[in-house]
Scaffold this motif. Structure first.
Motif, PDB file in Angstrom:
ATOM      1  N   CYS A  10      -3.403   3.592   4.466  1.00 21.50           N
ATOM      2  CA  CYS A  10      -3.839   2.662   4.521  1.00 21.50           C
ATOM      3  C   CYS A  10      -2.590   2.562   6.110  1.00 21.50           C
ATOM      4  O   CYS A  10      -1.059   2.005   5.726  1.00 21.50           O
ATOM      5  N   SER A  11      -3.093   2.039   6.477  1.00 19.41           N
ATOM      6  CA  SER A  11      -1.783   1.646   8.089  1.00 19.41           C
ATOM      7  C   SER A  11      -1.627  -0.157   8.761  1.00 19.41           C
ATOM      8  O   SER A  11      -0.765   0.144   9.057  1.00 19.41           O
ATOM      9  N   ASN A  12      -2.329  -1.174   6.727  1.00 17.96           N
ATOM     10  CA  ASN A  12      -1.424  -1.971   7.431  1.00 17.96           C
ATOM     11  C   ASN A  12       0.011  -1.950   5.862  1.00 17.96           C
ATOM     12  O   ASN A  12       0.791  -2.819   6.211  1.00 17.96           O
ATOM     13  N   CYS A  13      -0.578  -1.117   4.568  1.00 18.96           N
ATOM     14  CA  CYS A  13       0.712  -1.485   3.750  1.00 18.96           C
ATOM     15  C   CYS A  13       0.931  -0.298   3.392  1.00 18.96           C
ATOM     16  O   CYS A  13       2.287   0.247   2.625  1.00 18.96           O
ATOM     17  N   GLY A  14       0.874   1.550   4.027  1.00 18.28           N
ATOM     18  CA  GLY A  14       0.863   2.395   3.367  1.00 18.28           C
ATOM     19  C   GLY A  14       1.106   2.968   2.336  1.00 18.28           C
ATOM     20  O   GLY A  14       1.384   3.977   2.091  1.00 18.28           O
ATOM     21  N   GLN A  15      -0.296   2.736   1.216  1.00 18.45           N
ATOM     22  CA  GLN A  15      -0.806   3.074   0.639  1.00 18.45           C
ATOM     23  C   GLN A  15      -1.479   4.664   0.338  1.00 18.45           C
ATOM     24  O   GLN A  15      -2.660   4.399   1.643  1.00 18.45           O
ATOM     25  N   GLU A  16      -1.160   5.234  -0.016  1.00 17.51           N
ATOM     26  CA  GLU A  16      -1.917   6.470  -0.336  1.00 17.51           C
ATOM     27  C   GLU A  16      -2.795   6.928  -0.716  1.00 17.51           C
ATOM     28  O   GLU A  16      -3.496   6.239  -1.954  1.00 17.51           O
ATOM     29  N   SER A  17      -4.833   8.225  -0.568  1.00 20.24           N
ATOM     30  CA  SER A  17      -5.196   7.924  -1.142  1.00 20.24           C
ATOM     31  C   SER A  17      -5.551   9.434  -0.840  1.00 20.24           C
ATOM     32  O   SER A  17      -5.896   9.938   0.310  1.00 20.24           O
ATOM     33  N   PRO A  18      -6.364  10.052  -2.488  1.00 24.66           N
ATOM     34  CA  PRO A  18      -6.282  11.540  -1.989  1.00 24.66           C
ATOM     35  C   PRO A  18      -8.044  11.494  -1.376  1.00 24.66           C
ATOM     36  O   PRO A  18      -8.466  12.184  -0.019  1.00 24.66           O
ATOM     37  N   LYS A  23     -11.691  -0.606   1.152  1.00 24.10           N
ATOM     38  CA  LYS A  23     -10.800  -1.432   1.067  1.00 24.10           C
ATOM     39  C   LYS A  23      -9.605  -1.821   0.522  1.00 24.10           C
ATOM     40  O   LYS A  23      -9.754  -0.574  -0.184  1.00 24.10           O
ATOM     41  N   CYS A  24      -8.420  -1.746   0.549  1.00 20.85           N
ATOM     42  CA  CYS A  24      -7.033  -1.003   0.111  1.00 20.85           C
ATOM     43  C   CYS A  24      -7.451  -1.569  -0.740  1.00 20.85           C
ATOM     44  O   CYS A  24      -6.772  -2.880  -0.878  1.00 20.85           O
ATOM     45  N   PRO A  25      -6.862  -1.241  -1.901  1.00 26.03           N
ATOM     46  CA  PRO A  25      -6.854  -0.927  -3.358  1.00 26.03           C
ATOM     47  C   PRO A  25      -5.040  -2.396  -2.966  1.00 26.03           C
ATOM     48  O   PRO A  25      -4.430  -3.545  -4.020  1.00 26.03           O
ATOM     49  N   SER A  26      -4.047  -2.143  -2.609  1.00 25.25           N
ATOM     50  CA  SER A  26      -3.494  -2.763  -2.485  1.00 25.25           C
ATOM     51  C   SER A  26      -2.883  -4.156  -1.555  1.00 25.25           C
ATOM     52  O   SER A  26      -2.562  -5.586  -2.505  1.00 25.25           O
ATOM     53  N   CYS A  27      -3.202  -3.657  -0.114  1.00 23.95           N
ATOM     54  CA  CYS A  27      -3.435  -5.641   0.500  1.00 23.95           C
ATOM     55  C   CYS A  27      -5.246  -6.151   0.678  1.00 23.95           C
ATOM     56  O   CYS A  27      -4.617  -7.151   1.462  1.00 23.95           O
ATOM     57  N   GLY A  28      -5.779  -5.222   0.423  1.00 21.71           N
ATOM     58  CA  GLY A  28      -6.756  -5.850   0.356  1.00 21.71           C
ATOM     59  C   GLY A  28      -7.781  -5.976   1.372  1.00 21.71           C
ATOM     60  O   GLY A  28      -8.277  -6.435   1.700  1.00 21.71           O
TER      61      GLY A  28
END
Length: 462
Positions: A10-18, A23-28
């Motif tokens: 995620c370019s907004n919060c840095g959350q990684e996903s395989p 929608k990012c589950p961390s920052c929404g």
């Protein structure tokens, strides 16, 4: 040979996903996941080799230590020969730290960094530029007035491996990277400035800085939303994040600390942009209060605090009849939502009807002040403009306003009073609760304690 791993960040919060997620589950946030390619080798080989050659103390694998056996002495700091920058950093640059300096294009990031290192004649510094040529940097140094400094080495390079090779040869005391978005490594198969390149280059520079003890200053771009470009993990990697702010139409520049592992994040540095560079402003009150507004309505002076520094700032307000039915609320340098709250307090608790009027508030000088003690001056300036009555010269005020109309106590009241007295003010309005333990006899300025907003307005307007 193992294949490279594909991941999504995620370019907004840095959350990684395989896998890719809408929608990012961390920052929404939606559609922020970007594909990155992770090399099967862990980190840059050049960074590891350079850090190994420069490592002097740590031998073997680290072992756990008892907390009581760890020394708690404070690390000696590097003097940057700049009082404002030293204040924001917490007293100077910590050896082995990595600092990220961000700001809008053309605000003066490179100028601030270059003029600072040119004054550090007792340190050997390597300035790596990926955006400008050596000729451009020489012209800027001559304009600043320190073009003959022989302790600063200029390297125009964008390859991380070549940068580490030059660091190994030069043995600098400080490394400047301008900017991190232009640096790339061969271990990542993507263009410079991408999420994977910025992340890998920053991680390699972090390992180098921590293992060698050489501090690194990174200059970074910001997006149109005002956030630092690149993955959010970039801000987590570095030790200190500094934001260089200011309006290009004003001469003032503000240096704020957003994150600091070695000091306070509430400090602020002020610079004045001049032809020969940036001049640190040691007493911002004298610059912010240079104009005479005697007889003009809608102007109030407040004693604000940023970090541990008191300064007086001018608050301007304009109240006019709404021309299009829906009233406008505009705030420059002040929180827009807090302005709406203060206007509601002024209408509900004091009885002034502002429902059908436009209200514009401006903090003079292009500053953005977050001190809650600005509330009282905002209300006073709005009321002064509404009734078209000027506040008498020599008056200033400070205090937080609550929802019930009370003037709440604030911190560092003695420093605010002393700053107002030093600049020649004769009257200051303060919260009544701040009188407890305050020796008013030592001040030459007349102190007016108030408990409610109505009492403050009565002192100002009779």
């Amino acid at each position: 040979m193992a294949k490279d791993k594909i991941a999504y960040v995620c370019s907004n919060c840095g959350q990684e996903s395989p896998k890719w997620i809408g929608k990012c589950p961390s920052c929404g946030q939606w559609n922020t996941f970007k594909e990155i390619r992770i090399s099967n080798e862990s980190g840059s080989q050049a960074a590891r080799s350079a850090a190994t050659s420069l490592r002097s103390s740590l031998e073997g694998k680290p072992r756990p230590m008892a907390l009581r056996d760890i020394s708690s002495h404070e690390s000696p700091r590097i003097d940057m020969n700049d009082s404002e920058l030293n204040r924001v950093l917490g007293g100077g640059l910590v050896p082995g730290s990595i600092v990220l300096l961000g700001g809008e294009p053309g605000i003066g990031k490179s100028t601030l960094t270059l003029q600072t290192i040119l004054q550090m004649s007792d340190h050997h510094i390597l300035y790596v530029s990926g955006e400008e040529s050596a000729h451009q940097l020489k012209m800027r140094a001559d304009r600043i007035g320190h073009g003959g400094n022989e302790h600063v080495m200029i390297l125009c390079e964008t390859s991380l491996e070549n940068i580490f090779a030059q660091i190994k040869e030069c043995h600098p005391d400080l490394v400047i990277i301008d900017s991190i978005q232009t640096i790339s490594t061969e271990d990542v198969d993507s263009s410079p400035g991408s999420l994977s390149q910025v992340r890998e280059c920053a991680s390699s520079l972090l390992r180098f800085s921590k293992s060698s003890g050489i501090p690194v200053i990174l200059i970074g771009h910001i997006t149109k939303e005002g956030t630092l470009a690149g993955p959010k993990i970039l801000e987590h990697i570095v030790d200190t994040v500094i934001q260089f702010e200011g309006d290009q139409h004003y001469m003032y520049r503000i240096l704020r600390s957003i994150k600091n592992r070695f000091g306070s994040t509430s400090e602020m540095g002020i610079y004045e942009m001049q032809q020969n560079g940036l001049r640190p402003v040691s007493n911002p009150s004298e610059l912010l209060l240079t104009q005479d507004h005697e007889g003009l309505s809608g102007v109030a002076i407040t004693a604000a605090i940023e970090g541990v520094r008191p300064f007086l700032v001018e608050t301007q307000a304009l109240v006019s009849t709404a021309a299009y039915g829906t009233p406008q609320r505009s705030a420059t340098g002040f929180d827009h939502r807090r302005l709406n709250m203060l206007l509601a307090v002024l209408e509900k608790r004091v009885g002034f009807k502002l429902m059908q009027k436009d209200v514009f508030v401006n903090i003079a000088g292009g500053l953005r002040v977050t001190d809650l003690a600005m509330d009282l001056s905002i209300i006073a300036a709005v009321l002064s403009s509404n009734v078209d009555t000027a506040i008498e010269p020599g008056w200033c005020m400070t205090g937080e306003v609550g929802l019930s109309g009370e003037v709440r106590p604030i911190n560092r009241i003695e420093q605010r009073i002393a700053e107002a007295e030093k600049l020649g003010f004769q009257h200051i309005i303060i919260p009544k609760y701040n009188l407890k333990g305050l020796n008013t006899s030592k001040y030459g300025i007349e102190i007016h304690p108030v408990k409610k907003v109505e009492e403050a307005l009565r002192e100002l307007f009779g």
